[in-house]
Write an enzyme that holds these catalytic residues in place. Structure first.
Site, PDB file in Angstrom:
ATOM      1  N   GLY A  44       0.751  18.955 -19.027  1.00 21.26           N
ATOM      2  CA  GLY A  44       2.164  18.688 -18.832  1.00 21.26           C
ATOM      3  C   GLY A  44       3.108  19.818 -19.146  1.00 21.26           C
ATOM      4  O   GLY A  44       4.202  19.890 -18.607  1.00 21.26           O
ATOM      5  N   GLU A  99       5.921  22.060 -25.460  1.00 23.48           N
ATOM      6  CA  GLU A  99       5.501  20.709 -25.114  1.00 23.48           C
ATOM      7  C   GLU A  99       6.480  20.109 -24.110  1.00 23.48           C
ATOM      8  O   GLU A  99       7.684  20.383 -24.167  1.00 23.48           O
ATOM      9  CB  GLU A  99       5.451  19.895 -26.420  1.00 23.48           C
ATOM     10  CG  GLU A  99       4.838  18.546 -26.412  1.00 23.48           C
ATOM     11  CD  GLU A  99       3.444  18.380 -25.874  1.00 23.48           C
ATOM     12  OE1 GLU A  99       3.177  18.836 -24.759  1.00 23.48           O
ATOM     13  OE2 GLU A  99       2.639  17.724 -26.540  1.00 23.48           O
ATOM     14  N   ASP A 100       5.977  19.298 -23.200  1.00 22.35           N
ATOM     15  CA  ASP A 100       6.849  18.646 -22.231  1.00 22.35           C
ATOM     16  C   ASP A 100       7.644  17.514 -22.871  1.00 22.35           C
ATOM     17  O   ASP A 100       8.833  17.349 -22.623  1.00 22.35           O
ATOM     18  CB  ASP A 100       6.071  18.146 -21.010  1.00 22.35           C
ATOM     19  CG  ASP A 100       4.862  17.290 -21.374  1.00 22.35           C
ATOM     20  OD1 ASP A 100       4.568  17.116 -22.572  1.00 22.35           O
ATOM     21  OD2 ASP A 100       4.186  16.804 -20.446  1.00 22.35           O
ATOM     22  N   ASP A 103       6.783  12.108 -27.963  1.00 23.66           N
ATOM     23  CA  ASP A 103       7.005  10.662 -27.879  1.00 23.66           C
ATOM     24  C   ASP A 103       6.535  10.021 -29.182  1.00 23.66           C
ATOM     25  O   ASP A 103       7.274   9.959 -30.152  1.00 23.66           O
ATOM     26  CB  ASP A 103       6.267  10.118 -26.655  1.00 23.66           C
ATOM     27  CG  ASP A 103       6.540   8.651 -26.370  1.00 23.66           C
ATOM     28  OD1 ASP A 103       7.219   7.981 -27.159  1.00 23.66           O
ATOM     29  OD2 ASP A 103       6.055   8.159 -25.331  1.00 23.66           O
ATOM     30  N   LYS A 131      11.651  11.834 -27.465  1.00 25.14           N
ATOM     31  CA  LYS A 131      11.821  10.386 -27.372  1.00 25.14           C
ATOM     32  C   LYS A 131      11.606   9.778 -28.768  1.00 25.14           C
ATOM     33  O   LYS A 131      10.574   9.189 -29.053  1.00 25.14           O
ATOM     34  CB  LYS A 131      10.823   9.804 -26.376  1.00 25.14           C
ATOM     35  CG  LYS A 131      11.107   8.374 -25.994  1.00 25.14           C
ATOM     36  CD  LYS A 131       9.984   7.697 -25.200  1.00 25.14           C
ATOM     37  CE  LYS A 131       9.588   8.365 -23.930  1.00 25.14           C
ATOM     38  NZ  LYS A 131       8.566   7.562 -23.187  1.00 25.14           N
ATOM     39  N   PHE A 152       9.381   5.016 -19.508  1.00 27.42           N
ATOM     40  CA  PHE A 152       8.227   5.783 -19.047  1.00 27.42           C
ATOM     41  C   PHE A 152       8.671   6.769 -17.984  1.00 27.42           C
ATOM     42  O   PHE A 152       9.115   6.384 -16.917  1.00 27.42           O
ATOM     43  CB  PHE A 152       7.116   4.870 -18.523  1.00 27.42           C
ATOM     44  CG  PHE A 152       5.845   5.623 -18.263  1.00 27.42           C
ATOM     45  CD1 PHE A 152       5.104   6.128 -19.309  1.00 27.42           C
ATOM     46  CD2 PHE A 152       5.421   5.867 -16.964  1.00 27.42           C
ATOM     47  CE1 PHE A 152       3.945   6.849 -19.079  1.00 27.42           C
ATOM     48  CE2 PHE A 152       4.263   6.592 -16.724  1.00 27.42           C
ATOM     49  CZ  PHE A 152       3.523   7.077 -17.783  1.00 27.42           C
ATOM     50  N   VAL A 153       8.566   8.056 -18.318  1.00 29.06           N
ATOM     51  CA  VAL A 153       9.073   9.105 -17.446  1.00 29.06           C
ATOM     52  C   VAL A 153       7.949   9.942 -16.845  1.00 29.06           C
ATOM     53  O   VAL A 153       6.885  10.103 -17.450  1.00 29.06           O
ATOM     54  CB  VAL A 153      10.074  10.027 -18.183  1.00 29.06           C
ATOM     55  CG1 VAL A 153      11.340   9.264 -18.543  1.00 29.06           C
ATOM     56  CG2 VAL A 153       9.458  10.639 -19.430  1.00 29.06           C
ATOM     57  N   ARG A 165       3.398  14.962 -11.428  1.00 31.59           N
ATOM     58  CA  ARG A 165       3.687  16.179 -12.191  1.00 31.59           C
ATOM     59  C   ARG A 165       4.520  17.165 -11.372  1.00 31.59           C
ATOM     60  O   ARG A 165       5.247  17.983 -11.931  1.00 31.59           O
ATOM     61  CB  ARG A 165       2.391  16.880 -12.617  1.00 31.59           C
ATOM     62  CG  ARG A 165       1.566  16.138 -13.635  1.00 31.59           C
ATOM     63  CD  ARG A 165       0.382  17.006 -14.061  1.00 31.59           C
ATOM     64  NE  ARG A 165      -0.643  16.281 -14.773  1.00 31.59           N
ATOM     65  CZ  ARG A 165      -0.624  16.036 -16.088  1.00 31.59           C
ATOM     66  NH1 ARG A 165       0.390  16.451 -16.818  1.00 31.59           N
ATOM     67  NH2 ARG A 165      -1.611  15.386 -16.658  1.00 31.59           N
TER      68      ARG A 165
END
Length: 180
Positions: A44, A99-100, A103, A131, A152-153, A165
Site C-alpha cells: 500500500g 505508511e499509507d 488504522d 484513522k 473502509f477506504v 490500489r
C-alpha cells in the site's frame, strides 16, 4: 469502471499532492544534516511513498518491507506476517516508515518495535491517512497527512482484496462491494 464502487472521495488526487508537499517539507527540516532510511511497507505504501519522496530534499536511502495483517477482508487480523524483510541493516540509522494508513496500529506498532530492537537510532512514522477511531493499540504517528473517519477506504495504494490500489484518490468503498 472502478469509480462505480466508490461511495465518495475522501482525499482527492490534488489534496494528496498538497499533503505530500507539506509532509516532505517538514521531514526535510526535521532530518536536516541526517541521512534517513525511508522504509515503505508494501504494498500500500508505493503511491504515497513515491509522491512523498519528490518533496524530501535530503540525501536518503529507501527500502521496502513486505508486511501483511489483513489476509483478505476489511479488518486487520492482528497477526503480522513479514513477507519480505529488509536487505540492509537499520542499526544506528534514523528510520522513517512510510505508511499509507494507520488504522488499528497493530502492524505499525509491531514493525516500529522490531526496527528499534534491531538497533535503529530512531524510528518515526509518516502516514498519508490516520484513522484514530480504529485504534486498538495506542500509537501516534509523528507525521500525519490527514485524519479520516472510521470508514473502509481504498485507492492510492489502499486495497480491498488486492483491488482498487490504482485509483488516483482515496475513496470510501460501497458496502455492497465487500459485504457480498
Amino acid at each position: 469502471m472502478l469509480e462505480k464502487d466508490i461511495k465518495k472521495v475522501l482525499v482527492s488526487e490534488e489534496e494528496i499532492k498538497i499533503i505530500s508537499a507539506r509532509l516532505g517539507k517538514q521531514i526535510t527540516e526535521d532530518y536536516k544534516g541526517k541521512k534517513p532510511l525511508v522504509i515503505g511497507l508494501l504494498k500500500g505504501c508505493m503511491p504515497f511513498m513515491t509522491e512523498l519522496m519528490k518533496h524530501i530534499d535530503l540525501y536518503m536511502e529507501i527500502e521496502l518491507m513486505g508486511v501483511q495483517s489483513y489476509h483478505g477482508g476489511t479488518a486487520s487480523t492482528g497477526d503480522v506476517k513479514i513477507t519480505r524483510d529488509l536487505d540492509i541493516p537499520v542499526k544506528g540509522r534514523d528510520v522513517l516508515i512510510a505508511e499509507d494508513i494507520v488504522d488499528t496500529a497493530k502492524t505499525i506498532s509491531v514493525i516500529s518495535k522490531l526496527l528499534k530492537y534491531r538497533g535503529a537510532k530512531s524510528v518515526e512514522v509518516v502516514t498519508l491517512l490516520d484513522k484514530p477511531a480504529g485504534r486498538v493499540v495506542e500509537f501516534n504517528p509523528k507525521y500525519v497527512g490527514t485524519i479520516i473517519p472510521k470508514e473502509f477506504v481504498v485507492g492510492f495504494g489502499l486495497d480491498y482484496d488486492e483491488m482498487y490500489r490504482n485509483l488516483p484518490y482515496v475513496g470510501v468503498l460501497k458496502e455492497e462491494v465487500y459485504k457480498k
